[in-house]
Design a protein around this motif. Structure first.
Motif, mmCIF file in Angstrom:
data_model
loop_
_atom_site.group_PDB
_atom_site.id
_atom_site.type_symbol
_atom_site.label_atom_id
_atom_site.label_comp_id
_atom_site.label_asym_id
_atom_site.label_seq_id
_atom_site.Cartn_x
_atom_site.Cartn_y
_atom_site.Cartn_z
ATOM 1 N N ILE A 89 0.837 -1.205 0.000
ATOM 2 C CA ILE A 89 0.000 0.000 0.000
ATOM 3 C C ILE A 89 0.867 1.248 0.000
ATOM 4 O O ILE A 89 0.549 2.237 -0.670
ATOM 5 C CB ILE A 89 -0.984 -0.013 1.182
ATOM 6 N N ASN A 90 1.979 1.211 0.712
ATOM 7 C CA ASN A 90 2.879 2.362 0.728
ATOM 8 C C ASN A 90 3.413 2.649 -0.675
ATOM 9 O O ASN A 90 3.402 3.799 -1.125
ATOM 10 C CB ASN A 90 4.030 2.130 1.704
ATOM 11 N N ALA A 147 0.657 3.993 -2.927
ATOM 12 C CA ALA A 147 0.284 5.377 -2.616
ATOM 13 C C ALA A 147 1.162 6.366 -3.370
ATOM 14 O O ALA A 147 0.691 7.423 -3.794
ATOM 15 C CB ALA A 147 0.374 5.626 -1.115
ATOM 16 N N LEU A 179 -5.178 6.514 1.625
ATOM 17 C CA LEU A 179 -4.264 5.374 1.704
ATOM 18 C C LEU A 179 -2.864 5.862 2.047
ATOM 19 O O LEU A 179 -2.464 6.950 1.672
ATOM 20 C CB LEU A 179 -4.231 4.620 0.376
ATOM 21 N N GLY A 180 -2.134 5.037 2.729
ATOM 22 C CA GLY A 180 -0.775 5.380 3.105
ATOM 23 C C GLY A 180 -0.608 5.229 4.597
ATOM 24 O O GLY A 180 -1.576 5.169 5.354
ATOM 25 N N PHE A 181 0.605 5.150 5.027
ATOM 26 C CA PHE A 181 0.910 4.978 6.430
ATOM 27 C C PHE A 181 1.703 6.175 6.922
ATOM 28 O O PHE A 181 2.686 6.561 6.295
ATOM 29 C CB PHE A 181 1.720 3.697 6.664
ATOM 30 N N TYR A 207 -8.586 8.565 -1.113
ATOM 31 C CA TYR A 207 -9.100 7.524 -0.217
ATOM 32 C C TYR A 207 -8.311 7.386 1.080
ATOM 33 O O TYR A 207 -8.579 6.487 1.871
ATOM 34 C CB TYR A 207 -9.163 6.184 -0.948
ATOM 35 N N THR A 235 3.802 8.734 4.680
ATOM 36 C CA THR A 235 3.255 8.851 3.331
ATOM 37 C C THR A 235 1.965 9.659 3.351
ATOM 38 O O THR A 235 1.787 10.587 2.554
ATOM 39 C CB THR A 235 2.989 7.455 2.732
ATOM 40 N N GLU A 236 1.080 9.328 4.248
ATOM 41 C CA GLU A 236 -0.202 10.021 4.317
ATOM 42 C C GLU A 236 -0.026 11.494 4.661
ATOM 43 O O GLU A 236 -0.666 12.358 4.063
ATOM 44 C CB GLU A 236 -1.109 9.337 5.348
ATOM 45 N N ALA A 291 -4.523 7.707 -3.785
ATOM 46 C CA ALA A 291 -4.180 7.555 -2.363
ATOM 47 C C ALA A 291 -4.690 8.728 -1.546
ATOM 48 O O ALA A 291 -5.202 8.547 -0.435
ATOM 49 C CB ALA A 291 -2.670 7.410 -2.202
ATOM 50 N N SER A 292 -4.558 9.940 -2.084
ATOM 51 C CA SER A 292 -5.039 11.125 -1.360
ATOM 52 C C SER A 292 -6.554 11.116 -1.235
ATOM 53 O O SER A 292 -7.101 11.484 -0.198
ATOM 54 C CB SER A 292 -4.605 12.403 -2.073
#
Length: 184
Positions: free
Chosen positions: A27-28, A31, A43-45, A41, A48-49, A38-39
């Motif tokens: 997922i990283n 993203a 997504l990211g950890f 929804y 990243t987010e 990713a932005s």
């Protein structure tokens, strides 16, 4: 709860932990390869987010080398977390075999706590480098160097300390259990 059910739950948690490690890394990377998605929804950890949410829509179009660099930089703290989860997986495997008070279980739990603390530290250290990387092609005045100290970081450090202390307690319990077995 019976021992068989506890062993079954431990086996399941070991499997879930492995899936989580793979999903987290995948997922990283996804993203950064598809930042608009990713932005949208979320997504990211962590790192990243935070980076993707701070960028303007136009800045989400990164060059290939920037995306690759971002994947590598954000993977550094996640690799530390993955090592912690791998240790947690080993702990669940020990529990599945009924080794509740083994010294190895205490070691795996202690390593998990230490790697969670390392994850927070690496997340903190990689953020300025990542922010420079993703904004380097922006015009002067729009380039960023960011540094974040977040409430979840403090929570993660507190939990890491708790896990490390519980690991010490488990180590002591393992020694007591070993001594008790020699008397029986």
């Amino acid at each position: 709860m019976g021992t068989n059910r506890l062993a079954l739950y431990s086996q399941r948690m070991a499997a879930v932990t492995l899936v989580l490690i793979v999903a987290m890394m995948g997922i990283n990377a996804a993203a950064w390869l598809f930042p608009g998605f990713a932005s949208e929804y979320g997504l990211g950890f962590s790192l990243t987010e935070r980076q993707l949410s701070s960028l303007a829509d136009g800045a989400l179009r990164l060059a290939g080398w920037q995306s690759l660099g971002a994947i590598l930089l954000t993977s550094i703290p996640l690799l530390a977390l993955a090592v912690g989860l791998a240790n947690l997986r080993q702990l669940f495997n020990r529990y599945a075999r009924g080794q509740y008070f083994s010294s190895e279980a205490a070691v795996y739990l202690g390593r998990t706590g230490h790697t969670v603390a390392l994850w927070v530290l690496l997340d903190f250290l990689c953020e300025p480098l990542l922010s420079v990387l993703v904004t380097i092609n922006e015009p002067v005045g729009q380039r960023l160097i960011t540094l974040s100290v977040t409430a979840p970081s403090f929570v993660a450090l507190f939990l890491a300390a708790c896990i490390a202390i519980i690991a010490r307690i488990l180590s002591q319990a393992s020694e007591v259990d070993s001594e008790n077995r020699t008397f029986v």
